[in-house]
Every structure is written in structure tokens, then in C-alpha cells.
Design a protein around this motif. Structure first.
Motif, mmCIF file in Angstrom:
data_model
loop_
_atom_site.group_PDB
_atom_site.id
_atom_site.type_symbol
_atom_site.label_atom_id
_atom_site.label_comp_id
_atom_site.label_asym_id
_atom_site.label_seq_id
_atom_site.Cartn_x
_atom_site.Cartn_y
_atom_site.Cartn_z
ATOM 1 N N GLU A 44 0.815 -1.035 0.053
ATOM 2 C CA GLU A 44 0.093 0.018 -0.103
ATOM 3 C C GLU A 44 0.890 1.230 0.083
ATOM 4 O O GLU A 44 0.307 2.300 -0.458
ATOM 5 C CB GLU A 44 -0.980 -0.235 1.191
ATOM 6 C CG GLU A 44 -2.116 -1.306 1.214
ATOM 7 C CD GLU A 44 -2.903 -1.087 2.626
ATOM 8 O OE1 GLU A 44 -2.799 -0.318 3.219
ATOM 9 O OE2 GLU A 44 -4.056 -1.919 2.408
ATOM 10 N N ASP A 45 2.008 1.169 0.705
ATOM 11 C CA ASP A 45 2.912 2.312 0.693
ATOM 12 C C ASP A 45 3.505 2.585 -0.511
ATOM 13 O O ASP A 45 3.700 3.872 -0.972
ATOM 14 C CB ASP A 45 4.041 2.265 1.748
ATOM 15 C CG ASP A 45 3.077 2.152 3.206
ATOM 16 O OD1 ASP A 45 2.062 2.725 3.275
ATOM 17 O OD2 ASP A 45 3.961 1.315 4.244
ATOM 18 N N GLY A 47 3.198 0.855 -3.598
ATOM 19 C CA GLY A 47 2.481 0.359 -4.811
ATOM 20 C C GLY A 47 3.304 -0.807 -5.486
ATOM 21 O O GLY A 47 2.832 -1.285 -6.391
ATOM 22 N N GLY A 48 4.294 -1.477 -4.923
ATOM 23 C CA GLY A 48 5.036 -2.486 -5.579
ATOM 24 C C GLY A 48 4.363 -3.834 -5.219
ATOM 25 O O GLY A 48 3.491 -3.905 -4.594
ATOM 26 N N ARG A 49 4.594 -4.598 -6.188
ATOM 27 C CA ARG A 49 3.850 -6.181 -6.024
ATOM 28 C C ARG A 49 5.009 -6.922 -5.230
ATOM 29 O O ARG A 49 5.976 -6.844 -5.278
ATOM 30 C CB ARG A 49 3.903 -6.626 -7.398
ATOM 31 C CG ARG A 49 2.991 -5.684 -8.350
ATOM 32 C CD ARG A 49 1.730 -5.973 -8.015
ATOM 33 N NE ARG A 49 1.004 -7.028 -8.685
ATOM 34 C CZ ARG A 49 -0.257 -7.663 -8.302
ATOM 35 N NH1 ARG A 49 -1.047 -6.966 -7.315
ATOM 36 N NH2 ARG A 49 -1.017 -8.445 -9.001
ATOM 37 N N VAL A 50 4.328 -7.585 -4.115
ATOM 38 C CA VAL A 50 5.047 -8.668 -3.461
ATOM 39 C C VAL A 50 4.592 -9.850 -3.251
ATOM 40 O O VAL A 50 3.343 -10.369 -3.680
ATOM 41 C CB VAL A 50 4.862 -8.181 -1.968
ATOM 42 C CG1 VAL A 50 5.573 -8.982 -0.777
ATOM 43 C CG2 VAL A 50 5.069 -6.670 -1.807
ATOM 44 N N THR A 51 5.695 -10.831 -3.592
ATOM 45 C CA THR A 51 5.110 -12.407 -4.004
ATOM 46 C C THR A 51 5.577 -13.143 -2.541
ATOM 47 O O THR A 51 6.887 -12.823 -2.180
ATOM 48 C CB THR A 51 6.050 -12.797 -5.109
ATOM 49 O OG1 THR A 51 7.542 -12.710 -4.779
ATOM 50 C CG2 THR A 51 5.489 -12.072 -6.304
ATOM 51 N N GLN A 52 4.647 -13.900 -2.039
ATOM 52 C CA GLN A 52 5.203 -14.760 -1.001
ATOM 53 C C GLN A 52 4.433 -16.057 -1.128
ATOM 54 O O GLN A 52 3.549 -16.340 -2.279
ATOM 55 C CB GLN A 52 4.583 -14.219 0.244
ATOM 56 C CG GLN A 52 5.019 -12.750 0.802
ATOM 57 C CD GLN A 52 4.156 -12.183 2.003
ATOM 58 O OE1 GLN A 52 3.080 -12.162 1.894
ATOM 59 N NE2 GLN A 52 5.137 -12.041 3.086
ATOM 60 N N THR A 53 4.798 -17.089 -0.314
ATOM 61 C CA THR A 53 4.400 -18.283 -0.559
ATOM 62 C C THR A 53 3.499 -18.683 0.850
ATOM 63 O O THR A 53 4.169 -18.329 1.950
ATOM 64 C CB THR A 53 5.347 -19.367 -0.479
ATOM 65 O OG1 THR A 53 6.096 -19.211 -1.912
ATOM 66 C CG2 THR A 53 5.012 -20.770 -0.806
ATOM 67 N N GLY A 54 2.190 -19.141 0.571
ATOM 68 C CA GLY A 54 1.526 -19.464 1.869
ATOM 69 C C GLY A 54 1.499 -21.066 1.947
ATOM 70 O O GLY A 54 1.590 -21.849 1.037
#
Length: 320
Positions: A44-45, A47-54
Motif C-alpha cells: 500500500e505504501d 505500490g510495489g508487487r510482493v510475492t510470498q508463499t503460503g
């Protein structure tokens, strides 16, 4: 995956979950699987895209089960993965589905969430994880009370050192009782002794409560001592691992037995032949008890000792 092309860096995010482990049960109509899925979000701060594994665990039952049954399975998985990772994990969210219908479970829960430490986690492969899940959910009913007691203290980070010690001592004793089948060869002799004692005290002018206590004390005279149980648990770990943990049964066991008796008989007038441990010494004793308890519980899941060495040594000697 990340691919460096001639004029761009391409990050590929899979859209399908990856199955990590699965297991079925011969005596239960359920199937359990663990899957990894990608999380692609926007910060949100920046605007970058973040990828994670759940990760999520899928539990399927061929028979109708209550919601409480699924919640109980979820609580047991919280305990299992807390044991494997060495830190307290809490269920993040829970869904139920049937066919095309699904729903989200809203329930007020007070989960204990610790800080993950990679060095304390057990690194096992998918086959070992599947076996561990199967053994954990196949344990007999008397093990579940020990599981609650043991993981209750292992998952809590803030306890008075004396409370932690007594809980660990009780958990070690209970775990040994639930996982060992000791058949005493003296049962018949003990029964004759109990009958003889009962016949004698019936002739004495003592009240019924004292008479009952005497008979009960004879009944439990053949119960293994705490020292015996601790030695048997220590023997489940190799001598090399115990040495790396700086856990010497010759001094560890007498310390645990003495301090357990010291606290459970507080205020007594009995003479002591040993000085009680101070708070600092008791703290370090607790760390070894934690490591031993975690070690024997992990070995019960048929995990090879070779992958447990680093986490258990860290547990036992972290503050040294």
C-alpha cells in the motif's frame, strides 16, 4: 521463479498450489494433505508487487463430521507444526467446503504466535512430513492429554521459571507413561502384599481415610520412579547427541528429581542432602528439559535423529 532475459527480469508466479505432503489413514475415514500456494499482493505504501508463499492443510473426511471435530484437528496441527518449527504457530484462517459451497469460520480464538527462528526448525522432506502427520493424528486418546500438557509449556514463552520447571517435569513423566508399556513381573507378589496389609490395618484403630491412603500407597509402590522414566527417555537419544546438548543424565536426572520433590513438598521439615538450584541454574535446567521433551516427541514421529541434532542442540544450549 526468476529469469534474467536480455532486456528484462521475468518473475513467474505459479497459479496452482503445489502439493507438499499427503497421507491417508487405515483406521480413519480421513485424508490429509499440505499444499503451498502463491500470494501476490500490492504494497500500500510503495505500490510495489510482493510475492510470498503460503501454506494450507486440507482435511477431507468421507463421513460427516461436526465443526468442532475440524477445529480439534486444526488445534492438533497447530501443536504438530509448533513442535516441528520450534516456535508457537497459530491458525490464521479456516474454511469449510462441500461441493461448490464453502464458508469461512469466524471464531474468537487466542492463538499463541511466536517469532519464527529458522535455526530451531526441523527440516524434513515431504515423505517424512507425511509420516509425521499420520502418526500424530493416529495417537491413542491417552496421548492427547500429554500432547496438550507438553505443547502447552513448549509453546509458551513467558512462564515463571518454577512454573515452567514443574510443567516440564509433569510433561516428561506423562509422555513416558503414555508411550511406554512397562509390565512389572511383581504384580502378583504386590497383590498378595496389598491383601496382607489390608488385613492387618483392618485390625488397627485408624480412621478410614488413613486406611485407604495406606492401601493406595501400596498399590502404586510398583509404579516406575521419575528417575527411571527420565533415564529411559534419555536413552531414546544417542549418547553423541546428549553430549552435544551438554545433557549428562548422571547430573541432569538427580537435579530434576530433587527439584521436583523440593517444589511439590514445599514447607516440609525433611532434611535435605542437597542445596536447591538457584533461579539461574533452574533456568538452564529448564532449557535441557525442553530440548529432551521436544527430542523424544520428534523421534516418536519417526524422524531420523540426524535431522534433529542442530535444533535440539540449539534448544538445550541457546543461552549458554
Amino acid at each position: 521463479t526468476e529469469v534474467w532475459e536480455q532486456d528484462a527480469v521475468v518473475i513467474r508466479v505459479p497459479t496452482r498450489p503445489l502439493e507438499m505432503a499427503s497421507t491417508e489413514f487405515e483406521n480413519k475415514p480421513i485424508q490429509v494433505g499440505m499444499k503451498l500456494f502463491p500470494l501476490l499482493t500490492t504494497d500500500e505504501d510503495t505500490g510495489g508487487r510482493v510475492t510470498q508463499t503460503g501454506a494450507f492443510i486440507e482435511v477431507q473426511s468421507s463421513e460427516k463430521q461436526s465443526l468442532e471435530w475440524y477445529l480439534q484437528v486444526a488445534r492438533r496441527f497447530e501443536n504438530l507444526f509448533s513442535l516441528l518449527t520450534g516456535t508457537s504457530l497459530a491458525l490464521d484462517t479456516m474454511f469449510v467446503s462441500r461441493g461448490e459451497d464453502s464458508g469461512h469460520i469466524n471464531q474468537k480464538r487466542k492463538g499463541i504466535l511466536g517469532e519464527f527462528d529458522f535455526q530451531s526448525a526441523v527440516r524434513c522432506d515431504s515423505t517424512q512430513l507425511g509420516t509425521a502427520m499420520k502418526i500424530w493424528l493416529s495417537e491413542h486418546e491417552r496421548f492427547e492429554s500429554v500432547e496438550g500438557l507438553a505443547l502447552g509449556v513448549l509453546r509458551k514463552q513467558k512462564l515463571f521459571v518454577e512454573t515452567e520447571f514443574l510443567s516440564l517435569a509433569q510433561a516428561l513423566e506423562g509422555f513416558h507413561r503414555a508411550t511406554s508399556d512397562i509390565n512389572s513381573p511383581n504384580k502378583l507378589a504386590l497383590r498378595r502384599v496389598r491383601q496382607a496389609v489390608a488385613a492387618v490395618i483392618r485390625t488397627e484403630p485408624i480412621d478410614e481415610a488413613l486406611r485407604k491412603r495406606i492401601c493406595e500407597s501400596v498399590s502404586f509402590a510398583n509404579e516406575p520412579t521419575l528417575a527411571f522414566r527420565l533415564m529411559d527417555l534419555c536413552r531414546r537419544l544417542s549418547s553423541d547427541l546428549l553430549a552435544k546438548m551438554k545433557l549428562d543424565p548422571a547430573s541432569f536426572i538427580p537435579d530434576v528429581v530433587f527439584m521436583r520433590n523440593y517444589y511439590t513438598h514445599a514447607g516440609g521439615r525433611e532434611r535435605r542432602n542437597k542445596t536447591p538450584l538457584d533461579t539461574r541454574e533452574l533456568f538452564f535446567l529448564n532449557q535441557k528439559m525442553r530440548a529432551l521433551l521436544r527430542g523424544v516427541m520428534l523421534l516418536r514421529l519417526q524422524l531420523p535423529e540426524s535431522i534433529l541434532v542442530d535444533p535440539l542442540v540449539r534448544d538445550a544450549r541457546r543461552w549458554r
